[in-house]
Scaffold this active site. Sequence first.
Site, mmCIF file in Angstrom:
data_model
loop_
_atom_site.group_PDB
_atom_site.id
_atom_site.type_symbol
_atom_site.label_atom_id
_atom_site.label_comp_id
_atom_site.label_asym_id
_atom_site.label_seq_id
_atom_site.Cartn_x
_atom_site.Cartn_y
_atom_site.Cartn_z
ATOM 1 N N ALA A 248 44.066 -3.300 14.840
ATOM 2 C CA ALA A 248 43.339 -4.260 14.947
ATOM 3 C C ALA A 248 44.860 -4.875 16.396
ATOM 4 C CB ALA A 248 44.127 -4.898 13.938
ATOM 5 N N GLY A 250 45.123 -4.581 19.133
ATOM 6 C CA GLY A 250 44.244 -5.191 20.138
ATOM 7 C C GLY A 250 44.092 -6.105 19.885
HETATM 8 O O1 RIB Z 1 39.987 -3.064 16.369
HETATM 9 C C1 RIB Z 1 40.023 -1.961 14.801
HETATM 10 C C2 RIB Z 1 38.931 -2.644 14.302
HETATM 11 O O2 RIB Z 1 38.043 -1.556 15.000
HETATM 12 C C3 RIB Z 1 38.698 -2.352 13.060
HETATM 13 O O3 RIB Z 1 39.076 -3.667 11.891
HETATM 14 C C4 RIB Z 1 37.694 -0.951 13.297
HETATM 15 O O4 RIB Z 1 36.352 -1.945 12.016
HETATM 16 C C5 RIB Z 1 36.554 -1.295 13.575
HETATM 17 O O5 RIB Z 1 35.645 -2.565 14.802
#
Ligand code: RIB
Length: 306
Positions: A248, A250
Amino acid sequence: MIVVVGSLNMDLVVRSPRLPRPGETLSGGPFATYPGGKGANQAVAVARLGAPTTMIGRVGADGFGQMLRIAAEVDGVDVTGVIDTPGMPSGVALITVENGGQNTIVIAPGANAALTPEDVQAVAHQIAAARVLLLQLEVPLPAVIRAAAIAHAAGVTVILNPAPAAVGRLPAELLANVDYLVPNETEAAVFLDESSGVPPEVLARAVSTVCGVPNVIITLGAAGVAMFGPAGVTRMSAFPVQAIDATAAGDAFVGGFAVALSQGLAPADALRWGCAAGALAATRPGAQSSLPTRDEVLGLLEGRRM
Ligand code: RIB
């Protein structure tokens, strides 16, 4: 108002000394469950940074779906546009995080795969009234295309995070309605025939040219970001932090950038917000659990704390 059209997943996470090789079984560390999904993560990132946020998506009519809805709501996200989907499970992401913070993610999309252009059309008034629309690629492309078209026609700034990369090259009818494309290096490579060894600044310009999107921001993890736009190239270093989980980060970057942009900052200044939010998210475990507050981002931007 920032509107997010995208996915909600429950993340099932195990820490591991390293990422497994094909066919290999590893004994990992503790198991944890976190609310996630790129769409919901970006919505929560925006809400924690103080901007009004609406989430549009689908969950299953199951326990994970209830938890995902409540988690976003607790953070102040308007979830009235999150639809229950009887007969389908909520989206789930199986995540392995190695001790250096890198991860692998496999998604079972579940109800996310049921989001339709008609679902999006039903909330066209909300999209058209937004300042910024955030999109990713964990819901079906026709729904993403419709959302971008509604927003663009209404003069709303459209930011597309083209993740996951596995979706492949995107149709021109979508890219024509995108103002900011925010891939990581892997996702950027999808748009070009050859990109190995190409400096990020050159990559950003090339993706902008090939896609016809005016602004391209390539996120580079610990190496920062490279942006190409009408003002030329901007390169920004990452804030130095002890990264323990990249999950997360990004999404936090996209949320921080979008909030700053929606509040009138110039794109180059909004990049700092994105970098600060992304860096802070990498210092904590999990997806939504790792996303920083506005005060934390301001603290990092002002050098008050890391
Ligand atoms: O970008 C991270 C997310 O990618 C995670 O929370 C997971 O659910 C996927 O969607």
